[in-house]
Design an enzyme around this catalytic site. Structure first.
Site, PDB file in Angstrom:
ATOM      1  N   TYR A   1      -5.278   5.242  10.959  1.00  0.00           N
ATOM      2  CA  TYR A   1      -5.267   6.246  12.017  1.00  0.00           C
ATOM      3  C   TYR A   1      -5.651   7.613  11.486  1.00  0.00           C
ATOM      4  O   TYR A   1      -5.736   7.821  10.267  1.00  0.00           O
ATOM      5  CB  TYR A   1      -3.903   6.289  12.704  1.00  0.00           C
ATOM      6  CG  TYR A   1      -2.804   6.971  11.900  1.00  0.00           C
ATOM      7  CD1 TYR A   1      -2.248   6.371  10.776  1.00  0.00           C
ATOM      8  CD2 TYR A   1      -2.339   8.237  12.261  1.00  0.00           C
ATOM      9  CE1 TYR A   1      -1.260   7.003  10.043  1.00  0.00           C
ATOM     10  CE2 TYR A   1      -1.340   8.877  11.529  1.00  0.00           C
ATOM     11  CZ  TYR A   1      -0.807   8.246  10.426  1.00  0.00           C
ATOM     12  OH  TYR A   1       0.166   8.874   9.689  1.00  0.00           O
TER      13      TYR A   1
ATOM     14  N   ARG B   1     -12.326  11.003   5.898  1.00  0.00           N
ATOM     15  CA  ARG B   1     -11.080  10.319   5.512  1.00  0.00           C
ATOM     16  C   ARG B   1     -10.913   9.021   6.289  1.00  0.00           C
ATOM     17  O   ARG B   1     -10.465   8.003   5.732  1.00  0.00           O
ATOM     18  CB  ARG B   1      -9.860  11.237   5.722  1.00  0.00           C
ATOM     19  CG  ARG B   1      -8.587  10.588   5.182  1.00  0.00           C
ATOM     20  CD  ARG B   1      -7.414  11.539   5.192  1.00  0.00           C
ATOM     21  NE  ARG B   1      -7.044  11.926   6.550  1.00  0.00           N
ATOM     22  CZ  ARG B   1      -6.101  12.819   6.819  1.00  0.00           C
ATOM     23  NH1 ARG B   1      -5.438  13.415   5.847  1.00  0.00           N
ATOM     24  NH2 ARG B   1      -5.806  13.128   8.067  1.00  0.00           N
TER      25      ARG B   1
ATOM     26  N   ARG C   1      -1.496 -16.061  14.665  1.00  0.00           N
ATOM     27  CA  ARG C   1      -0.933 -15.100  13.718  1.00  0.00           C
ATOM     28  C   ARG C   1      -1.023 -15.644  12.294  1.00  0.00           C
ATOM     29  O   ARG C   1      -0.224 -16.500  11.904  1.00  0.00           O
ATOM     30  CB  ARG C   1       0.535 -14.796  14.058  1.00  0.00           C
ATOM     31  CG  ARG C   1       1.160 -13.738  13.159  1.00  0.00           C
ATOM     32  CD  ARG C   1       2.654 -13.599  13.393  1.00  0.00           C
ATOM     33  NE  ARG C   1       3.247 -12.681  12.427  1.00  0.00           N
ATOM     34  CZ  ARG C   1       3.553 -13.003  11.167  1.00  0.00           C
ATOM     35  NH1 ARG C   1       3.321 -14.228  10.714  1.00  0.00           N
ATOM     36  NH2 ARG C   1       4.082 -12.097  10.357  1.00  0.00           N
TER      37      ARG C   1
ATOM     38  N   HIS D   1      -1.816 -14.211   8.176  1.00  0.00           N
ATOM     39  CA  HIS D   1      -1.944 -12.982   7.388  1.00  0.00           C
ATOM     40  C   HIS D   1      -3.399 -12.664   7.043  1.00  0.00           C
ATOM     41  O   HIS D   1      -3.831 -11.532   7.138  1.00  0.00           O
ATOM     42  CB  HIS D   1      -1.137 -13.083   6.084  1.00  0.00           C
ATOM     43  CG  HIS D   1       0.339 -12.907   6.281  1.00  0.00           C
ATOM     44  ND1 HIS D   1       1.071 -13.728   7.093  1.00  0.00           N
ATOM     45  CD2 HIS D   1       1.201 -11.991   5.777  1.00  0.00           C
ATOM     46  CE1 HIS D   1       2.339 -13.336   7.079  1.00  0.00           C
ATOM     47  NE2 HIS D   1       2.445 -12.282   6.294  1.00  0.00           N
TER      48      HIS D   1
ATOM     49  N   LYS E   1      -4.623   5.968   5.146  1.00  0.00           N
ATOM     50  CA  LYS E   1      -3.806   6.446   6.256  1.00  0.00           C
ATOM     51  C   LYS E   1      -3.486   5.269   7.177  1.00  0.00           C
ATOM     52  O   LYS E   1      -4.073   5.096   8.247  1.00  0.00           O
ATOM     53  CB  LYS E   1      -4.527   7.582   6.993  1.00  0.00           C
ATOM     54  CG  LYS E   1      -3.580   8.463   7.795  1.00  0.00           C
ATOM     55  CD  LYS E   1      -4.207   9.799   8.109  1.00  0.00           C
ATOM     56  CE  LYS E   1      -3.423  10.589   9.132  1.00  0.00           C
ATOM     57  NZ  LYS E   1      -2.026  10.854   8.770  1.00  0.00           N
TER      58      LYS E   1
ATOM     59  N   GLU F   1       4.758  13.437  -1.913  1.00  0.00           N
ATOM     60  CA  GLU F   1       4.449  14.257  -0.734  1.00  0.00           C
ATOM     61  C   GLU F   1       5.702  14.272   0.128  1.00  0.00           C
ATOM     62  O   GLU F   1       6.799  14.042  -0.374  1.00  0.00           O
ATOM     63  CB  GLU F   1       3.223  13.694  -0.012  1.00  0.00           C
ATOM     64  CG  GLU F   1       3.354  12.239   0.384  1.00  0.00           C
ATOM     65  CD  GLU F   1       2.118  11.683   1.077  1.00  0.00           C
ATOM     66  OE1 GLU F   1       1.280  12.464   1.551  1.00  0.00           O
ATOM     67  OE2 GLU F   1       2.007  10.453   1.175  1.00  0.00           O
TER      68      GLU F   1
ATOM     69  N   LEU G   1      -1.302  10.982   0.537  1.00  0.00           N
ATOM     70  CA  LEU G   1      -2.431  11.070   1.456  1.00  0.00           C
ATOM     71  C   LEU G   1      -3.257  12.300   1.072  1.00  0.00           C
ATOM     72  O   LEU G   1      -2.679  13.371   0.835  1.00  0.00           O
ATOM     73  CB  LEU G   1      -1.914  11.230   2.891  1.00  0.00           C
ATOM     74  CG  LEU G   1      -3.026  11.244   3.938  1.00  0.00           C
ATOM     75  CD1 LEU G   1      -3.532   9.827   4.185  1.00  0.00           C
ATOM     76  CD2 LEU G   1      -2.555  11.870   5.231  1.00  0.00           C
TER      77      LEU G   1
HETATM   78  N1  PMP Z   1       1.055  13.133   4.129  1.00  0.00           N
HETATM   79  C1  PMP Z   1       1.495  12.317   5.107  1.00  0.00           C
HETATM   80  C2  PMP Z   1       2.353  11.162   4.742  1.00  0.00           C
HETATM   81  C3  PMP Z   1       1.140  12.567   6.453  1.00  0.00           C
HETATM   82  O1  PMP Z   1       1.566  11.744   7.433  1.00  0.00           O
HETATM   83  C4  PMP Z   1       0.344  13.697   6.770  1.00  0.00           C
HETATM   84  C5  PMP Z   1      -0.010  14.008   8.198  1.00  0.00           C
HETATM   85  N2  PMP Z   1      -0.957  13.126   8.692  1.00  0.00           N
HETATM   86  C6  PMP Z   1      -0.080  14.517   5.714  1.00  0.00           C
HETATM   87  C7  PMP Z   1       0.282  14.208   4.409  1.00  0.00           C
HETATM   88  C8  PMP Z   1      -0.934  15.731   5.986  1.00  0.00           C
HETATM   89  O2  PMP Z   1      -2.243  15.373   6.300  1.00  0.00           O
HETATM   90  P1  PMP Z   1      -3.182  16.308   7.178  1.00  0.00           P
HETATM   91  O3  PMP Z   1      -3.145  17.664   6.573  1.00  0.00           O
HETATM   92  O4  PMP Z   1      -4.502  15.662   7.099  1.00  0.00           O
HETATM   93  O5  PMP Z   1      -2.605  16.323   8.577  1.00  0.00           O
END
Ligand code: PMP
Length: 276
Positions: free
Chosen positions: A32, A51, A98, A100, A141, A173, A197
């Site tokens: 996403y 991305r 279903r 995997h 993501k 993060e 991310l």
């Molecule tokens: N890390 C995570 C786990 C997130 O969910 C997000 C938000 N999508 C971010 C970092 C920040 O990413 P962005 O600046 O692209 O929104």
């Protein structure tokens, strides 16, 4: 009324229907993006498109990102919104059974929404600090967000805005954002790796910092360095730069108020958002 686009067709959100056999539903087998529409302009479009391309590649899903963004343009126009939160979800689609392993013939599901939202500077907040319980491919993501969901909810239950995460004491993060700190005139953030991310806001903040002549250090950050910092903040497309004034465990950060250097970055980011 909220509008959405499902596989390229615009419709009201309540009209959208997806098979219960969709692998997004059964396995979290999808990726996403979340983007901000500000003053009618889709911010950092190319960075989000790049991305999404990377995420799709990461799960071996072949979908035209250009077509997705064309569909998003149509959705924005239909919604009539000029300030919105835009959501893109692409899953591997619905298979007859279903299993995997990837089905051989299957059409991906592309689902987009545009909902009213105004991006703006938020008030300083508190965060909890917790072990990073998620998987090891966070650079994708993925819609498989159970770890993030549990951590974000734990933060909420503690009256905190975020959960800052670490692996063996090393900051990764936060549950929905990237982590930065300012200390001794240096802007620090953990390096890009599979542990985090590659946030679009992270990228923009680093660019702004460089343009403003701020020293940048992308080497690993240990959790105890957070409390010793002047300012800690988290970044995301929807929250922008959110200052964290206290962490638990840990206590108050700096003087408990964001530093003037942070305010400069915050102002530069707001200016970029509105006058890009
Ligand atoms: N890390 C995570 C786990 C997130 O969910 C997000 C938000 N999508 C971010 C970092 C920040 O990413 P962005 O600046 O692209 O929104």
């Amino acid at each position: 009324m909220t509008w959405c686009a499902l596989n390229g067709t615009l419709m009201r959100l309540e009209e959208a229907a997806i098979s219960p056999m969709d692998r997004g539903f059964l396995f979290g087998d999808g990726v996403y993006e979340v983007l901000a529409l500000v003053d009618g302009v889709l911010r950092a479009r190319d960075l989000h498109a790049a991305r999404l391309t990377q995420s799709l590649r990461g799960i071996q899903l072949d979908v035209s990102v250009d077509a997705i963004f064309d569909s998003m343009d149509a959705l924005i126009e239909r919604s009539g919104l000029s300030d919105a939160k835009l959501y893109i979800q692409v899953t591997r689609g619905a298979a007859p059974t279903r299993e995997h392993v990837f089905p051989t013939t299957i059409e991906p599901t592309v689902f987009l929404t545009a909902s009213p939202f105004t991006a703006g500077a938020l008030t300083p907040s508190r965060a909890i600090v917790r072990p990073d319980i998620r998987w090891h491919r966070n650079s994708i993501k993925s819609v498989s967000l159970l770890g993030n969901v549990l951590l974000a909810e734990e933060a909420r239950q503690h009256g905190a805005a975020e959960a800052i995460l670490h692996r063996d004491g090393e900051v990764t993060e936060a549950s929905t954002s990237n982590v930065f700190l300012l200390a001794a005139g240096v802007l620090r953030t953990p390096p890009l790796s599979d542990a985090i991310l590659p946030g679009i806001t992270r990228h923009l903040v680093l660019e702004l910092a460089e343009a403003h002549g701020l020293a940048i250090d992308e080497s690993p950050v240990m959790i105890d360095e957070l409390t010793a910092a002047e300012t800690v903040f988290v970044t995301s497309s929807t929250r922008g730069l959110l200052p964290i004034v206290a962490i638990e465990p840990g206590g108050v950060i700096g003087d408990g108020i964001p530093s003037p250097q942070f305010e400069n970055l915050q102002n530069a980011y707001q200016a970029l958002l509105h006058h890009q």
